[in-house]
Design a protein around this motif. Structure first.
Motif, PDB file in Angstrom:
ATOM      1  N   GLY A  64       0.772  -1.233   0.000  1.00 23.46           N
ATOM      2  CA  GLY A  64       0.000   0.000   0.000  1.00 23.46           C
ATOM      3  C   GLY A  64       0.800   1.277   0.000  1.00 23.46           C
ATOM      4  O   GLY A  64       0.237   2.362  -0.148  1.00 23.46           O
ATOM      5  N   VAL A  65       2.121   1.194   0.157  1.00 19.36           N
ATOM      6  CA  VAL A  65       2.978   2.379   0.161  1.00 19.36           C
ATOM      7  C   VAL A  65       3.330   2.748  -1.281  1.00 19.36           C
ATOM      8  O   VAL A  65       3.576   1.883  -2.121  1.00 19.36           O
ATOM      9  CB  VAL A  65       4.259   2.130   0.985  1.00 19.36           C
ATOM     10  CG1 VAL A  65       5.220   3.310   0.877  1.00 19.36           C
ATOM     11  CG2 VAL A  65       3.895   1.868   2.446  1.00 19.36           C
ATOM     12  N   ARG A 215       6.047   5.021   9.251  1.00 24.04           N
ATOM     13  CA  ARG A 215       4.630   5.015   9.608  1.00 24.04           C
ATOM     14  C   ARG A 215       4.424   5.005  11.115  1.00 24.04           C
ATOM     15  O   ARG A 215       3.485   5.620  11.629  1.00 24.04           O
ATOM     16  CB  ARG A 215       3.942   3.828   8.950  1.00 24.04           C
ATOM     17  CG  ARG A 215       3.844   3.947   7.433  1.00 24.04           C
ATOM     18  CD  ARG A 215       3.487   2.632   6.788  1.00 24.04           C
ATOM     19  NE  ARG A 215       2.252   2.104   7.323  1.00 24.04           N
ATOM     20  CZ  ARG A 215       1.906   0.814   7.270  1.00 24.04           C
ATOM     21  NH1 ARG A 215       2.728  -0.068   6.704  1.00 24.04           N
ATOM     22  NH2 ARG A 215       0.757   0.416   7.763  1.00 24.04           N
ATOM     23  N   THR A 216       5.294   4.333  11.850  1.00 22.66           N
ATOM     24  CA  THR A 216       5.188   4.337  13.309  1.00 22.66           C
ATOM     25  C   THR A 216       5.577   5.696  13.873  1.00 22.66           C
ATOM     26  O   THR A 216       4.969   6.179  14.841  1.00 22.66           O
ATOM     27  CB  THR A 216       6.059   3.226  13.920  1.00 22.66           C
ATOM     28  OG1 THR A 216       5.708   1.979  13.321  1.00 22.66           O
ATOM     29  CG2 THR A 216       5.854   3.132  15.424  1.00 22.66           C
ATOM     30  N   ILE A 217       6.584   6.323  13.283  1.00 25.43           N
ATOM     31  CA  ILE A 217       6.941   7.681  13.695  1.00 25.43           C
ATOM     32  C   ILE A 217       5.760   8.616  13.486  1.00 25.43           C
ATOM     33  O   ILE A 217       5.413   9.417  14.366  1.00 25.43           O
ATOM     34  CB  ILE A 217       8.177   8.170  12.913  1.00 25.43           C
ATOM     35  CG1 ILE A 217       9.442   7.476  13.441  1.00 25.43           C
ATOM     36  CG2 ILE A 217       8.325   9.694  13.013  1.00 25.43           C
ATOM     37  CD1 ILE A 217      10.694   7.784  12.637  1.00 25.43           C
ATOM     38  N   VAL A 218       5.109   8.528  12.326  1.00 26.07           N
ATOM     39  CA  VAL A 218       3.968   9.402  12.048  1.00 26.07           C
ATOM     40  C   VAL A 218       2.844   9.157  13.034  1.00 26.07           C
ATOM     41  O   VAL A 218       2.262  10.096  13.587  1.00 26.07           O
ATOM     42  CB  VAL A 218       3.473   9.202  10.597  1.00 26.07           C
ATOM     43  CG1 VAL A 218       2.150   9.931  10.372  1.00 26.07           C
ATOM     44  CG2 VAL A 218       4.517   9.699   9.612  1.00 26.07           C
ATOM     45  N   ALA A 252      -0.836   2.840   5.515  1.00 29.07           N
ATOM     46  CA  ALA A 252       0.156   2.812   4.440  1.00 29.07           C
ATOM     47  C   ALA A 252      -0.124   3.829   3.349  1.00 29.07           C
ATOM     48  O   ALA A 252       0.805   4.349   2.725  1.00 29.07           O
ATOM     49  CB  ALA A 252       0.212   1.408   3.840  1.00 29.07           C
ATOM     50  N   CYS A 253      -1.389   4.138   3.096  1.00 30.24           N
ATOM     51  CA  CYS A 253      -1.744   4.951   1.932  1.00 30.24           C
ATOM     52  C   CYS A 253      -1.117   6.343   1.934  1.00 30.24           C
ATOM     53  O   CYS A 253      -0.923   6.940   0.880  1.00 30.24           O
ATOM     54  CB  CYS A 253      -3.257   5.073   1.812  1.00 30.24           C
ATOM     55  SG  CYS A 253      -4.044   5.920   3.210  1.00 30.24           S
ATOM     56  N   GLY A 254      -0.791   6.885   3.112  1.00 32.71           N
ATOM     57  CA  GLY A 254      -0.247   8.232   3.174  1.00 32.71           C
ATOM     58  C   GLY A 254       1.239   8.335   2.914  1.00 32.71           C
ATOM     59  O   GLY A 254       1.780   9.443   2.791  1.00 32.71           O
ATOM     60  N   LEU A 255       1.923   7.203   2.827  1.00 33.24           N
ATOM     61  CA  LEU A 255       3.389   7.210   2.732  1.00 33.24           C
ATOM     62  C   LEU A 255       3.856   7.096   1.285  1.00 33.24           C
ATOM     63  O   LEU A 255       3.357   6.271   0.518  1.00 33.24           O
ATOM     64  CB  LEU A 255       3.973   6.064   3.545  1.00 33.24           C
ATOM     65  CG  LEU A 255       5.508   6.005   3.626  1.00 33.24           C
ATOM     66  CD1 LEU A 255       6.095   7.257   4.236  1.00 33.24           C
ATOM     67  CD2 LEU A 255       5.947   4.772   4.420  1.00 33.24           C
ATOM     68  N   CYS A 256       4.850   7.925   0.934  1.00 32.81           N
ATOM     69  CA  CYS A 256       5.434   7.890  -0.409  1.00 32.81           C
ATOM     70  C   CYS A 256       6.957   7.950  -0.317  1.00 32.81           C
ATOM     71  O   CYS A 256       7.511   8.807   0.384  1.00 32.81           O
ATOM     72  CB  CYS A 256       4.917   9.059  -1.250  1.00 32.81           C
ATOM     73  SG  CYS A 256       5.408   8.978  -2.988  1.00 32.81           S
TER      74      CYS A 256
END
Length: 271
Positions: A64-65, A215-218, A252-256
């Motif tokens: 999903g990334v 993603r965990t940091i976010v 996952a969708c927000g990460l690029c």
């Protein structure tokens, strides 16, 4: 082109910069029963070169990334290095699915590795707030809805910069028996507008990242942004070296995956 070549006949390295919408894939790395980005790219290259290939990526992304600046390297022969850029760029749209695209083709020295020769990697995570969810950018942002205190999040994020043990920020199973120290080189927040839709973009650059680390940091920073935690809490999370000490993993969708840095001159644009 060529049939299978032995290692002694490989004269250089082909490097591709590619992007992908990760929504339909079980991550970058190949898996026997799943559709993956690496599997699609490998198949496309093997059709073009007419031989098996070995493919190395700069950084594996989870299911999903997304990516706009992923790099992959492939050992190739002198004849394959002679293929002009125009031919590669015509071939890839026909050989790859519509949600994977090669944006540039480079040459590098024999033995170059997209993974091991990378000096830094940059990721951006995008969060949308507000009562209305994003529409046109919904597949690349996390609709969090609630307002966020960006100043508090930035205070917390700056505490991550430097050489640290990020065991608290990675998937527990991936840390067993493996080093978890990484160097975060820079973090920043910015407001972005795409297709008329605004979001908060968190960008992080580091030498390398652990499984689910960004993603965990976010997710942890959002806890601070919602005022459920103080910025100094990040210091406690780092010291704990325990995934349970950190916040939730952001979707996952927000990460690029945005970019990779290599030594100057390591990559030469294919003529």
């Amino acid at each position: 082109m060529h049939r299978e070549e032995d290692a002694s006949s490989l004269d250089g390295t082909l490097v591709l910069r590619l992007g992908y919408d990760g929504g339909a894939y079980a991550g970058f790395a190949e898996q026997p029963t799943e559709t993956t980005v690496a599997g699609e790219v490998r198949r496309a290259l093997e059709v073009f070169l007419r031989r098996p290939i070995e493919l190395t990526c700069a950084g594996r992304t989870d299911a999903g990334v997304h990516a706009v600046g992923q790099y992959v390297s492939i050992p190739v022969t002198a004849d394959e290095l002679a293929v002009p850029r125009s031919r590669w760029m015509r071939a890839f749209p026909a050989l790859l699915p519509h949600d994977i695209a090669v944006s540039e083709v480079f040459h590098a020295a024999p033995g170059f590795s997209a993974r091991f020769d990378a000096r830094s990697r940059t990721y951006t995570y995008r969060i949308a707030t507000g009562d209305a969810p994003p529409l046109l950018t919904r597949s690349v942002t996390w609709w969090h809805r609630w307002p966020l205190d960006v100043a508090a999040m930035d205070d917390a994020a700056q505490r991550l910069v430097g050489e640290r043990d990020f065991k608290s920020f990675c998937k527990t199973s991936s840390a067993i028996g493996r080093p978890t120290h990484r160097c975060v080189q820079a973090v920043s927040f910015a407001r972005e507008c795409s297709l008329g839709e605004e979001c908060l973009a968190f960008t992080i650059r580091g030498n390398a990242f652990l499984h689910s680390m960004v993603r965990t940091i976010v997710g942890t920073l959002v806890e601070v942004g919602c005022h459920r935690r103080e910025p100094a809490w990040i210091d406690e999370v780092l010291a704990a070296c325990d995934r349970a000490a950190a916040g939730p993993t952001a979707p996952a969708c927000g990460l690029c995956f945005m970019d990779v840095a290599y030594d100057e001159g390591a990559l030469v644009r294919c003529p």
